[in-house]
Design a protein around this motif. Structure first.
Motif, PDB file in Angstrom:
ATOM      1  N   GLU A 200      44.057  45.507  29.128  1.00  0.00           N
ATOM      2  CA  GLU A 200      42.939  45.623  30.058  1.00  0.00           C
ATOM      3  C   GLU A 200      42.335  47.024  30.089  1.00  0.00           C
ATOM      4  OE1 GLU A 200      39.975  44.358  32.318  1.00  0.00           O
ATOM      5  OE2 GLU A 200      41.531  43.020  31.564  1.00  0.00           O
ATOM      6  N   GLY A 201      41.039  47.097  29.762  1.00  0.00           N
ATOM      7  CA  GLY A 201      40.312  48.350  29.809  1.00  0.00           C
ATOM      8  C   GLY A 201      40.526  49.251  28.614  1.00  0.00           C
ATOM      9  N   VAL A 202      41.364  48.830  27.654  1.00  0.00           N
ATOM     10  CA  VAL A 202      41.713  49.671  26.509  1.00  0.00           C
ATOM     11  C   VAL A 202      41.169  49.038  25.225  1.00  0.00           C
ATOM     12  CG1 VAL A 202      43.605  50.680  25.174  1.00  0.00           C
ATOM     13  CG2 VAL A 202      43.776  50.526  27.664  1.00  0.00           C
ATOM     14  N   ALA A 203      40.462  49.841  24.444  1.00  0.00           N
ATOM     15  CA  ALA A 203      39.879  49.368  23.185  1.00  0.00           C
ATOM     16  C   ALA A 203      40.947  49.207  22.105  1.00  0.00           C
ATOM     17  CB  ALA A 203      38.820  50.361  22.720  1.00  0.00           C
ATOM     18  N   VAL A 204      40.677  48.353  21.153  1.00  0.00           N
ATOM     19  CA  VAL A 204      41.504  48.102  19.965  1.00  0.00           C
ATOM     20  C   VAL A 204      42.951  47.788  20.345  1.00  0.00           C
ATOM     21  CG1 VAL A 204      41.935  48.850  17.577  1.00  0.00           C
ATOM     22  CG2 VAL A 204      40.016  49.814  18.796  1.00  0.00           C
ATOM     23  N   GLY A 205      43.138  47.148  21.467  1.00  0.00           N
ATOM     24  CA  GLY A 205      44.479  46.750  21.894  1.00  0.00           C
ATOM     25  C   GLY A 205      45.441  47.917  22.046  1.00  0.00           C
ATOM     26  N   GLY A 206      44.910  49.123  22.223  1.00  0.00           N
ATOM     27  CA  GLY A 206      45.759  50.302  22.376  1.00  0.00           C
ATOM     28  C   GLY A 206      46.093  50.988  21.066  1.00  0.00           C
ATOM     29  N   TYR A 207      45.580  50.475  19.956  1.00  0.00           N
ATOM     30  CA  TYR A 207      45.822  51.096  18.659  1.00  0.00           C
ATOM     31  C   TYR A 207      44.830  52.236  18.434  1.00  0.00           C
ATOM     32  CZ  TYR A 207      49.207  47.557  17.368  1.00  0.00           C
ATOM     33  OH  TYR A 207      50.321  46.764  17.323  1.00  0.00           O
TER      34      TYR A 207
ATOM     35  N   PRO B 109      43.973  43.859  16.467  1.00  0.00           N
ATOM     36  CA  PRO B 109      44.081  45.105  15.719  1.00  0.00           C
ATOM     37  C   PRO B 109      44.978  45.035  14.484  1.00  0.00           C
ATOM     38  CG  PRO B 109      44.983  45.361  17.950  1.00  0.00           C
ATOM     39  CD  PRO B 109      44.442  43.970  17.831  1.00  0.00           C
ATOM     40  N   LYS B 110      45.752  43.970  14.344  1.00  0.00           N
ATOM     41  CA  LYS B 110      46.604  43.824  13.162  1.00  0.00           C
ATOM     42  C   LYS B 110      45.905  43.049  12.046  1.00  0.00           C
ATOM     43  CE  LYS B 110      50.823  44.381  15.771  1.00  0.00           C
ATOM     44  NZ  LYS B 110      52.041  43.781  16.252  1.00  0.00           N
ATOM     45  N   ASN B 111      44.711  42.557  12.317  1.00  0.00           N
ATOM     46  CA  ASN B 111      43.906  41.839  11.314  1.00  0.00           C
ATOM     47  C   ASN B 111      42.623  42.622  11.124  1.00  0.00           C
ATOM     48  OD1 ASN B 111      45.329  39.175  10.678  1.00  0.00           O
ATOM     49  ND2 ASN B 111      45.438  39.325  12.895  1.00  0.00           N
ATOM     50  N   TRP B 112      42.627  43.462  10.128  1.00  0.00           N
ATOM     51  CA  TRP B 112      41.546  44.433   9.979  1.00  0.00           C
ATOM     52  C   TRP B 112      41.197  44.666   8.512  1.00  0.00           C
ATOM     53  CZ3 TRP B 112      42.596  48.969   7.269  1.00  0.00           C
ATOM     54  CH2 TRP B 112      43.946  49.141   6.931  1.00  0.00           C
TER      55      TRP B 112
ATOM     56  N   GLY C 264      33.274  51.969   4.747  1.00  0.00           N
ATOM     57  CA  GLY C 264      33.504  52.981   5.769  1.00  0.00           C
ATOM     58  C   GLY C 264      33.440  52.491   7.192  1.00  0.00           C
ATOM     59  N   ARG C 265      33.475  51.181   7.403  1.00  0.00           N
ATOM     60  CA  ARG C 265      33.391  50.610   8.748  1.00  0.00           C
ATOM     61  C   ARG C 265      34.614  49.736   9.018  1.00  0.00           C
ATOM     62  NH1 ARG C 265      29.451  50.032  12.967  1.00  0.00           N
ATOM     63  NH2 ARG C 265      31.008  50.139  14.602  1.00  0.00           N
ATOM     64  N   LEU C 266      35.190  49.860  10.205  1.00  0.00           N
ATOM     65  CA  LEU C 266      36.350  49.073  10.612  1.00  0.00           C
ATOM     66  C   LEU C 266      35.897  47.737  11.194  1.00  0.00           C
ATOM     67  CD1 LEU C 266      39.421  48.797  11.236  1.00  0.00           C
ATOM     68  CD2 LEU C 266      38.963  50.037  13.382  1.00  0.00           C
ATOM     69  N   TYR C 267      36.474  46.656  10.681  1.00  0.00           N
ATOM     70  CA  TYR C 267      36.196  45.302  11.164  1.00  0.00           C
ATOM     71  C   TYR C 267      37.516  44.659  11.577  1.00  0.00           C
ATOM     72  CZ  TYR C 267      31.654  45.816   8.903  1.00  0.00           C
ATOM     73  OH  TYR C 267      30.404  46.253   8.535  1.00  0.00           O
ATOM     74  N   LEU C 268      37.520  44.020  12.738  1.00  0.00           N
ATOM     75  CA  LEU C 268      38.704  43.305  13.220  1.00  0.00           C
ATOM     76  C   LEU C 268      38.439  41.804  13.160  1.00  0.00           C
ATOM     77  CD1 LEU C 268      39.577  45.436  16.389  1.00  0.00           C
ATOM     78  CD2 LEU C 268      40.378  45.745  14.037  1.00  0.00           C
ATOM     79  N   ASN C 269      39.510  41.031  13.014  1.00  0.00           N
ATOM     80  CA  ASN C 269      39.413  39.576  13.040  1.00  0.00           C
ATOM     81  C   ASN C 269      40.474  38.997  13.961  1.00  0.00           C
ATOM     82  OD1 ASN C 269      37.239  38.485  11.237  1.00  0.00           O
ATOM     83  ND2 ASN C 269      38.187  39.989   9.885  1.00  0.00           N
ATOM     84  N   TYR C 270      40.299  37.741  14.307  1.00  0.00           N
ATOM     85  CA  TYR C 270      41.116  37.063  15.306  1.00  0.00           C
ATOM     86  C   TYR C 270      42.560  36.831  14.867  1.00  0.00           C
ATOM     87  CZ  TYR C 270      42.591  33.357  18.509  1.00  0.00           C
ATOM     88  OH  TYR C 270      43.280  32.618  19.421  1.00  0.00           O
ATOM     89  N   SER C 271      42.764  36.437  13.608  1.00  0.00           N
ATOM     90  CA  SER C 271      44.102  36.044  13.139  1.00  0.00           C
ATOM     91  C   SER C 271      44.168  36.157  11.626  1.00  0.00           C
ATOM     92  CB  SER C 271      44.386  34.595  13.549  1.00  0.00           C
ATOM     93  OG  SER C 271      43.510  33.712  12.856  1.00  0.00           O
ATOM     94  N   ASP C 272      45.348  35.931  11.080  1.00  0.00           N
ATOM     95  CA  ASP C 272      45.511  35.931   9.620  1.00  0.00           C
ATOM     96  C   ASP C 272      44.626  34.871   8.973  1.00  0.00           C
ATOM     97  OD1 ASP C 272      47.448  37.942   9.812  1.00  0.00           O
ATOM     98  OD2 ASP C 272      49.128  36.539   9.674  1.00  0.00           O
ATOM     99  N   ASP C 273      44.587  33.672   9.553  1.00  0.00           N
ATOM    100  CA  ASP C 273      43.780  32.580   9.003  1.00  0.00           C
ATOM    101  C   ASP C 273      42.298  32.941   9.005  1.00  0.00           C
ATOM    102  OD1 ASP C 273      43.264  29.823   8.093  1.00  0.00           O
ATOM    103  OD2 ASP C 273      42.390  29.590  10.100  1.00  0.00           O
TER     104      ASP C 273
END
Length: 168
Positions: A50-57, A124-127, A132-141
């Motif tokens: 809550e309130g923290v970006a990138v799940g704290g990573y 944050p573990k699916n990236w 040069g840009r960071l992209y996150l995704n929902y899951s491994d699938d």
């Protein structure tokens, strides 16, 4: 595609505070860096912690260490309405100097979902780092789906993001 992330007051704190004020003033007047429909608009996803970006990573660590690294609750910066955590003071300073370079696209929401016209949490573990840009995704699938046509999904996400960002 590249995959990688005076009077008792210290001078560093004064510099960081000044940078934060300038950053806040700049984003307010420039409409999140004046990028209009870019991936740098809208709120930052903070639903994992809550309130923290990138799940704290630490967003800088993806770029410097090539992997997700948990940030410290004691080393933080405020940006775009969220708290960002860092593994080191150096990473925090790097982020504060160029937050638009290190913050994930689409406020940290799942990039594939944004391409579909929807919002979903970015894990944050699916990236990936692309151009040069960071992209996150929902899951491994979902990340596997994303990787089948990253340029195509980025194009769709860029088109969908302004409407999604305005609504969140």
């Amino acid at each position: 595609m590249t995959r990688k992330r005076s009077g008792g007051v210290s001078r560093r704190r004064v510099v960081l505070a000044a940078a934060a004020v300038l950053l806040a003033a700049g984003t307010a007047s420039a409409g999140w860096f004046g990028l209009g429909g870019s991936s740098d608009t809208g709120q930052v996803f903070t639903g994992i912690v809550e309130g923290v970006a990138v799940g704290g990573y630490d967003p800088v660590a993806y770029f410097t260490q090539g992997r997700p690294v948990e940030g410290s609750a004691q080393i933080t910066a405020e940006y775009r309405g969220a708290t960002w955590r860092f593994a080191s003071e150096a990473n925090r300073e790097t982020f504060v100097a160029e937050p638009e370079k290190y913050a994930p696209a689409y406020g940290g929401y799942c990039s594939w979902a944004v391409a579909q016209g929807k919002l979903a949490k970015g894990d944050p573990k699916n990236w990936d780092i692309v151009d040069g840009r960071l992209y996150l995704n929902y899951s491994d699938d979902i990340q596997s789906r994303w990787r089948k046509d990253i340029p195509g999904f980025i194009g769709k996400a860029q088109a969908n993001w302004p409407g999604l960002a305005a609504g969140n």
